[in-house]
Scaffold this motif. Structure first.
Motif, short mmCIF file in Angstrom:
data_model
loop_
_atom_site.label_atom_id
_atom_site.label_comp_id
_atom_site.label_asym_id
_atom_site.label_seq_id
_atom_site.Cartn_x
_atom_site.Cartn_y
_atom_site.Cartn_z
N TRP A 195 -15.66 10.77 -10.17
CA TRP A 195 -15.20 9.49 -10.67
C TRP A 195 -13.68 9.55 -10.84
N ILE A 196 -12.99 8.47 -10.45
CA ILE A 196 -11.53 8.42 -10.49
C ILE A 196 -11.10 7.39 -11.52
N THR A 197 -10.13 7.77 -12.35
CA THR A 197 -9.53 6.87 -13.32
C THR A 197 -8.03 6.81 -13.08
N PRO A 198 -7.34 5.80 -13.62
CA PRO A 198 -5.91 5.67 -13.33
C PRO A 198 -5.07 6.88 -13.73
N ASP A 199 -5.50 7.63 -14.73
CA ASP A 199 -4.74 8.81 -15.13
C ASP A 199 -4.88 9.95 -14.12
N ILE A 200 -5.87 9.85 -13.23
CA ILE A 200 -6.03 10.86 -12.17
C ILE A 200 -5.27 10.41 -10.93
N ALA A 201 -5.56 9.23 -10.43
CA ALA A 201 -4.90 8.72 -9.22
C ALA A 201 -5.42 7.31 -8.95
N LEU A 202 -4.69 6.59 -8.10
CA LEU A 202 -5.15 5.32 -7.57
C LEU A 202 -5.02 5.38 -6.05
N PRO A 203 -6.07 5.02 -5.32
CA PRO A 203 -5.98 5.06 -3.86
C PRO A 203 -5.10 3.94 -3.33
N SER A 204 -4.76 4.04 -2.06
CA SER A 204 -4.02 2.96 -1.42
C SER A 204 -4.97 1.87 -1.00
N GLY A 205 -4.43 0.70 -0.73
CA GLY A 205 -5.26 -0.44 -0.38
C GLY A 205 -5.97 -0.29 0.95
N GLY A 206 -5.49 0.58 1.83
CA GLY A 206 -6.14 0.79 3.12
C GLY A 206 -7.17 1.89 3.09
N ASN A 207 -7.56 2.30 1.89
CA ASN A 207 -8.49 3.42 1.75
C ASN A 207 -9.47 3.12 0.63
N ALA A 208 -10.12 1.96 0.72
CA ALA A 208 -10.99 1.55 -0.39
C ALA A 208 -12.16 0.72 0.11
N VAL A 209 -13.24 0.81 -0.62
CA VAL A 209 -14.44 0.03 -0.38
C VAL A 209 -14.79 -0.67 -1.68
N VAL A 210 -15.21 -1.93 -1.61
CA VAL A 210 -15.60 -2.67 -2.80
C VAL A 210 -16.93 -3.37 -2.54
N ARG A 211 -17.79 -3.38 -3.55
CA ARG A 211 -19.00 -4.19 -3.48
C ARG A 211 -18.58 -5.65 -3.71
N THR A 212 -18.91 -6.49 -2.77
CA THR A 212 -18.36 -7.85 -2.80
C THR A 212 -18.87 -8.67 -3.99
N GLU A 213 -19.93 -8.23 -4.63
CA GLU A 213 -20.39 -8.92 -5.84
C GLU A 213 -19.35 -8.85 -6.95
N SER A 252 -2.24 -1.37 -6.07
CA SER A 252 -2.34 -0.71 -7.38
C SER A 252 -2.66 -1.72 -8.48
N GLU A 253 -2.00 -2.88 -8.44
CA GLU A 253 -2.26 -3.89 -9.46
C GLU A 253 -3.70 -4.39 -9.36
N TRP A 254 -4.21 -4.51 -8.15
CA TRP A 254 -5.58 -4.98 -7.94
C TRP A 254 -6.59 -3.96 -8.47
N PHE A 255 -6.34 -2.68 -8.17
CA PHE A 255 -7.23 -1.63 -8.67
C PHE A 255 -7.21 -1.57 -10.19
N LEU A 256 -6.04 -1.66 -10.78
CA LEU A 256 -5.95 -1.61 -12.24
C LEU A 256 -6.70 -2.78 -12.87
N ARG A 257 -6.59 -3.94 -12.26
CA ARG A 257 -7.30 -5.10 -12.77
C ARG A 257 -8.82 -4.92 -12.63
N ALA A 258 -9.25 -4.33 -11.53
CA ALA A 258 -10.67 -4.07 -11.32
C ALA A 258 -11.21 -3.10 -12.36
N LEU A 259 -10.49 -2.02 -12.60
CA LEU A 259 -10.94 -1.02 -13.56
C LEU A 259 -10.94 -1.59 -14.97
N ALA A 260 -9.95 -2.44 -15.27
CA ALA A 260 -9.92 -3.08 -16.60
C ALA A 260 -11.10 -4.02 -16.79
N ALA A 261 -11.64 -4.55 -15.68
CA ALA A 261 -12.79 -5.46 -15.75
C ALA A 261 -14.11 -4.71 -15.83
N GLY A 262 -14.04 -3.37 -15.81
CA GLY A 262 -15.25 -2.57 -15.94
C GLY A 262 -15.74 -1.92 -14.67
#
Length: 315
Positions: free
Chosen positions: A159-177, A202-212
């Motif tokens: 599991w990855i959290t912001p204090d460990i790292a954030l991936p780049s936008g071209g290296n991510a998968v999201v469940r569309t729900e 990065s801003e998008w990932f941080l917002r996603a993680l803040a949303a749970g």
């Protein structure tokens, strides 16, 4: 309906884009199916003709493409978010190559980690031998992060959290729900054309993680990022470091400074600049020049925050 849509946003990179599409067409197909969606963002270089031909070519992954006239990667990404209807969405940049197991590894990770709203993989430089020797240095004065996007959290899933790292936008998968909860990409951040903008991911990932949302790292998902020799020249490195650092100020809790740029930021800039001027060796001088460029980016980032906070002014 397929389980997975791979989204590629592109701007005037027909040659690189074709390499990316070739790698995805050559990848092993998941049993649940996969398709491609390419968003051509203000392209004027023959990208449209390439995509039309690829869409009609038999044997490849099903490909659909759309043109986004509003210039800026975030506009293209947001169009893609509205157009994807499969359970999984994978972002791939137009200067990356997918390894043969890429598509199957995405599906396997999503099935193995049902609690993961987001999944990222391993992104490594696509070295071809033209790079300068210093990029492989691992000593005290190595340049890191390199201007070639890299993401590697080891050989084990975690599991990855912001204090460990954030991936780049071209290296991510999201469940569309999750897309409705996360929201669109910021159109005030990110590259416009081929400029040096960034941080929309990065801003998008941080917002996603803040949303749970939870982010799982799956090392079996592998991509290789194109290495542009021009990006390894010192002048470009300094501009990129300054611009990218400036764009990150404010993303992780920086407040608007009440009395101008913080004094510590000026001290950091002066200290690194002095050490760069006084350093005797090329490796050490390059290291401190890069640190000075990053410190200058922090100064510019705080100035941007101040301008944005003033009524009637914009960053």
């Amino acid at each position: 309906m397929s389980l997975l849509t791979v989204v590629i946003c592109t701007h005037d990179r027909a040659g690189l884009l074709e390499r990316t599409l070739d790698s995805l067409d050559a990848a092993l197909r998941p049993a649940a199916g996969a398709e491609l969606l390419v968003i051509a963002n203000c392209c004027r270089d023959g990208t449209h003709a390439l995509l039309e031909a690829r869409a009609q070519r038999p044997g490849g992954l099903p490909l659909r493409w759309l043109a986004e006239p509003a210039k800026g990667k975030s506009h293209a990404l947001n169009l893609a978010l509205r157009e994807v209807h499969t359970p999984l969405l994978a972002f791939v940049d137009d200067d990356q190559r997918a390894d043969p197991g890429f598509l199957q590894a995405i599906v396997a990770a999503a099935q193995a980690q049902p609690e993961a709203a987001l999944i990222c993989g391993r992104l490594v430089p696509d070295w071809d031998g033209r790079e300068p020797a210093w990029v492989h240095d691992d000593g005290r004065y190595r340049i890191y992060p390199l201007p070639v996007p890299t993401f590697d959290c080891g050989d084990a899933g975690r599991w990855i959290t912001p204090d460990i790292a954030l991936p780049s936008g071209g290296n991510a998968v999201v469940r569309t729900e999750w897309l409705a909860r996360i929201g669109p990409f910021s159109t005030t951040l990110g590259p416009v054309g081929h400029d040096l903008g960034g941080s929309e991911d990065s801003e998008w990932f941080l917002r996603a993680l803040a949303a749970g949302a939870r982010l799982w790292y799956a090392p079996q998902i592998v991509q290789r990022h194109y290495v542009d020799p021009a990006r390894l020249e010192l002048g470009f490195l300094l501009r990129l470091t300054r611009r990218r650092t400036a764009s990150t100020v404010g993303l992780t809790g920086h407040g608007v400074p009440p009395d101008g740029v913080p004094l510590w930021a000026w001290r950091k800039l002066a200290g690194y600049a002095a050490r760069a001027l006084l350093s005797p060796g090329a490796a050490r001088r390059r290291f401190f020049l890069m640190r000075a460029a990053a410190a200058l980016g922090e100064v510019e980032g705080y100035r941007r925050l101040q301008r944005a906070a003033r009524p009637g002014e914009h960053a």
